[in-house]
Enzyme design. Structure first.
Site, PDB file in Angstrom:
ATOM      1  CB  CYS A  35      27.940  17.272  12.511  1.00  0.00           C
ATOM      2  SG  CYS A  35      27.349  15.793  11.699  1.00  0.00           S
ATOM      3  CB  CYS A 104      25.943  10.218  14.894  1.00  0.00           C
ATOM      4  SG  CYS A 104      26.572  11.582  15.881  1.00  0.00           S
TER       5      CYS A 104
HETATM    6 FE1  FES Z   1      28.393  14.131  12.587  1.00  0.00          FE
HETATM    7 FE2  FES Z   1      28.325  12.213  14.388  1.00  0.00          FE
HETATM    8  S1  FES Z   1      29.065  14.224  14.666  1.00  0.00           S
HETATM    9  S2  FES Z   1      27.577  12.167  12.368  1.00  0.00           S
END
Ligand code: FES
Length: 150
Positions: A35, A104
């Site tokens: 992400c 995450c």
């Molecule tokens: Fe990136 Fe949670 S979406 S750490």
């Protein structure tokens, strides 16, 4: 936010140990390749024990909640004890995370490991550990569903 339980929301709304640290003994910066979110951990170590720990996280609610909880879990622990902390331990302490948010929680585990590695390098007179933006899990993480950035 409704996908999170109360404990996670509480940790996200009132995170502990947030912010930078002056003259830390170790710093670890890791990024989540899935992400692009980033976490930095600062350590103060005395007699092989984590006397203080701080974090700065650019990430989602799960990343911030797990960062806060992970720092609370290792504060006051020895380096060896801190190295045993896994993202699963942190997720469990928070009463669980949605499966698509488990990744995450990696930032906290990897950030602490990186900061400890940096601390050890500094003690050996080696250059600081460079930021790692390819945090990989040391454990199998069951994941389902679409990734979300909430
Ligand atoms: Fe990136 Fe949670 S979406 S750490």
């Amino acid at each position: 936010m409704s996908m999170y339980n109360e404990k996670v929301i509480q940790a996200f709304m009132s995170p502990k140990n947030v912010g930078a640290m002056e003259n830390p003994d170790g710093v670890g910066e890791v990024g989540n390749p899935r992400c692009g979110d980033v976490m930095k951990i600062y350590l103060r170590v005395r007699d092989d024990r984590i006397e203080d720990i701080r974090f700065e996280t650019f990430g989602c609610a799960a990343a911030i909640a797990t960062s806060s909880t992970a720092t609370e879990m290792v504060k006051g622990r020895t380096i060896e004890e801190a190295l045993k902390l896994t993202n699963r331990d942190v997720a469990e302490a928070l009463g669980g995370l949605p499966p698509e948010k488990i990744h995450c929680s990696l930032l906290a585990e990897e950030g602490i490991r990186a900061a400890i590695e940096d601390y050890r390098r500094r003690r050996q007179g080696l250059p600081p550990l460079p930021p790692r933006h390819d945090a990989v899990c040391h454990h199998e993480i069951p994941e389902t569903g679409e990734e979300t950035r909430e």
